[in-house]
Design an enzyme around this catalytic site. Structure first.
Site, mmCIF file in Angstrom:
data_model
loop_
_atom_site.group_PDB
_atom_site.id
_atom_site.type_symbol
_atom_site.label_atom_id
_atom_site.label_comp_id
_atom_site.label_asym_id
_atom_site.label_seq_id
_atom_site.Cartn_x
_atom_site.Cartn_y
_atom_site.Cartn_z
ATOM 1 C CB THR A 7 -13.908 7.762 8.406
ATOM 2 O OG1 THR A 7 -14.423 7.425 6.815
ATOM 3 C CG2 THR A 7 -14.286 6.287 9.253
ATOM 4 C CG ASP A 69 -6.388 11.009 2.844
ATOM 5 O OD1 ASP A 69 -7.915 11.747 3.377
ATOM 6 O OD2 ASP A 69 -5.416 11.703 1.962
ATOM 7 C CB SER A 70 -6.687 5.585 1.752
ATOM 8 O OG SER A 70 -8.221 5.231 2.611
ATOM 9 C CG ASP A 155 -12.576 -2.348 -2.963
ATOM 10 O OD1 ASP A 155 -11.199 -2.253 -2.412
ATOM 11 O OD2 ASP A 155 -13.028 -3.023 -1.227
ATOM 12 C CE LYS A 175 -9.941 -3.993 0.784
ATOM 13 N NZ LYS A 175 -10.944 -2.034 0.813
ATOM 14 N NE ARG A 181 -8.686 1.772 5.444
ATOM 15 C CZ ARG A 181 -8.932 1.973 3.854
ATOM 16 N NH1 ARG A 181 -9.575 0.825 3.356
ATOM 17 N NH2 ARG A 181 -9.373 3.020 3.119
HETATM 18 P P1 ITT Z 1 -13.374 10.507 4.789
HETATM 19 O O1 ITT Z 1 -12.119 11.472 4.306
HETATM 20 O O2 ITT Z 1 -14.226 10.980 5.664
HETATM 21 O O3 ITT Z 1 -12.094 9.358 6.019
HETATM 22 P P2 ITT Z 1 -13.284 9.733 1.897
HETATM 23 O O4 ITT Z 1 -13.823 8.659 1.245
HETATM 24 O O5 ITT Z 1 -13.076 11.098 1.140
HETATM 25 O O6 ITT Z 1 -13.588 10.016 3.399
HETATM 26 P P3 ITT Z 1 -10.520 9.631 1.763
HETATM 27 O O7 ITT Z 1 -10.879 11.383 0.821
HETATM 28 O O8 ITT Z 1 -9.308 8.907 2.126
HETATM 29 O O9 ITT Z 1 -11.851 9.278 2.596
HETATM 30 O O10 ITT Z 1 -10.127 8.972 0.089
HETATM 31 C C1 ITT Z 1 -10.670 7.765 -0.166
HETATM 32 C C2 ITT Z 1 -11.176 7.127 -1.318
HETATM 33 O O11 ITT Z 1 -10.226 6.525 -1.953
HETATM 34 C C3 ITT Z 1 -12.547 6.473 -1.256
HETATM 35 O O12 ITT Z 1 -13.622 7.025 -1.364
HETATM 36 C C4 ITT Z 1 -12.159 5.183 -2.479
HETATM 37 O O13 ITT Z 1 -12.315 6.226 -3.435
HETATM 38 C C5 ITT Z 1 -11.073 5.485 -1.667
HETATM 39 N N1 ITT Z 1 -10.148 4.133 -1.202
HETATM 40 C C6 ITT Z 1 -9.308 4.427 0.220
HETATM 41 N N2 ITT Z 1 -9.320 2.686 0.664
HETATM 42 C C7 ITT Z 1 -9.580 2.277 -0.702
HETATM 43 C C8 ITT Z 1 -10.095 1.046 -0.290
HETATM 44 O O14 ITT Z 1 -9.687 -0.510 0.563
HETATM 45 N N3 ITT Z 1 -10.768 0.466 -1.227
HETATM 46 C C9 ITT Z 1 -11.766 0.689 -2.539
HETATM 47 N N4 ITT Z 1 -11.283 2.486 -3.090
HETATM 48 C C10 ITT Z 1 -9.991 3.059 -1.879
#
Ligand code: ITT
Length: 202
Positions: A7, A69-70, A155, A175, A181
């Site tokens: 990531t 991925d989230s 968050d 959290k 996650r």
């Molecule tokens: P990587 O792909 O490099 O891991 P990214 O930020 O692009 O980083 P994602 O494509 O999975 O990752 O997008 C996840 C987004 O969803 C993240 O940037 C946040 O905006 C949101 N997100 C995911 N988990 C979160 C959390 O625990 N708290 C707050 N926002 C979250």
């Protein structure tokens, strides 16, 4: 056993590193592998993107890779921003702009219709090609203004009803105990233990 956390999101990396800590694995980040190219996230689902990130990073580093991925699915927005959560307000991954856009889109929406769900897929890929996934979800309510200074992303707007606090108002371990996650990782832990046992037996 060594695991590269695939990531470039610092908030995610911190949370995942804390979860991996007790497992006794050698945790590396992409900062240790600066040659690894950025993965294009063009999947339609969290699982597709997580698998793609883990596979590409395992291939490029020759190590086991763990990707996450989230994103946030908001009920009254038909599940948006979903897989587009990081770039909801445009390229550049600006958490503040993303939060402002969400506040704007939800102006006037009553509390009972402000439900949302954070989702996470953790993928583990071994350099030889196998990939394993684990999923987690956490439901909450979208607040009308940001609260708290912890965490990252959405968050400050994500209220956990049982705790009456946003994710940004919780200590990281609290959290992680309830988050999407944390739940995905609790399942991934068994996969990691299995991989570690397999590597030792070689
Ligand atoms: P990587 O792909 O490099 O891991 P990214 O930020 O692009 O980083 P994602 O494509 O999975 O990752 O997008 C996840 C987004 O969803 C993240 O940037 C946040 O905006 C949101 N997100 C995911 N988990 C979160 C959390 O625990 N708290 C707050 N926002 C979250």
């Amino acid at each position: 056993m060594r695991i590269v956390v695939a990531t470039r999101n610092r908030g995610k990396l911190e949370e995942l590193a804390v979860m991996l800590g007790p497992l006794g694995v050698d945790v590396r980040s992409l900062e240790d592998y600066p040659h690894v190219p950025e993965v294009v996230e063009d999947g339609k689902t969290f699982a597709e993107n997580a698998v793609k990130k883990a596979r590409e990073v395992a291939g490029a580093t020759g190590e086991i890779a763990l990707a996450d991925d989230s994103g946030l699915e908001v009920d009254c927005l038909g599940g948006a921003p979903g897989v587009h959560s990081a770039r909801f307000a445009g390229e550049g991954k600006d958490d503040r702009a993303n939060n402002e856009k969400l506040i704007r889109l939800m102006e006037g929406v009553p509390r009972e219709k402000r439900g949302a769900c954070f989702k996470c897929v953790v993928a583990l890929a071994v350099p030889e090609g196998r990939v394993y996934t684990a999923e987690g979800a956490c439901r909450g309510i979208i607040g009308d203004k940001p609260r708290g200074n912890g965490g990252f992303g959405y968050d400050p707007l994500f209220i956990v009803p049982d705790l009456g606090k946003t994710f940004a108002e919780l200590d990281m371990d609290v959290k992680n105990a309830v988050s999407h996650r944390g739940k995905a990782f609790a399942r991934a832990r068994e996969i990691i233990a299995g991989l570690a046992a397999g590597r030792e037996g070689r």
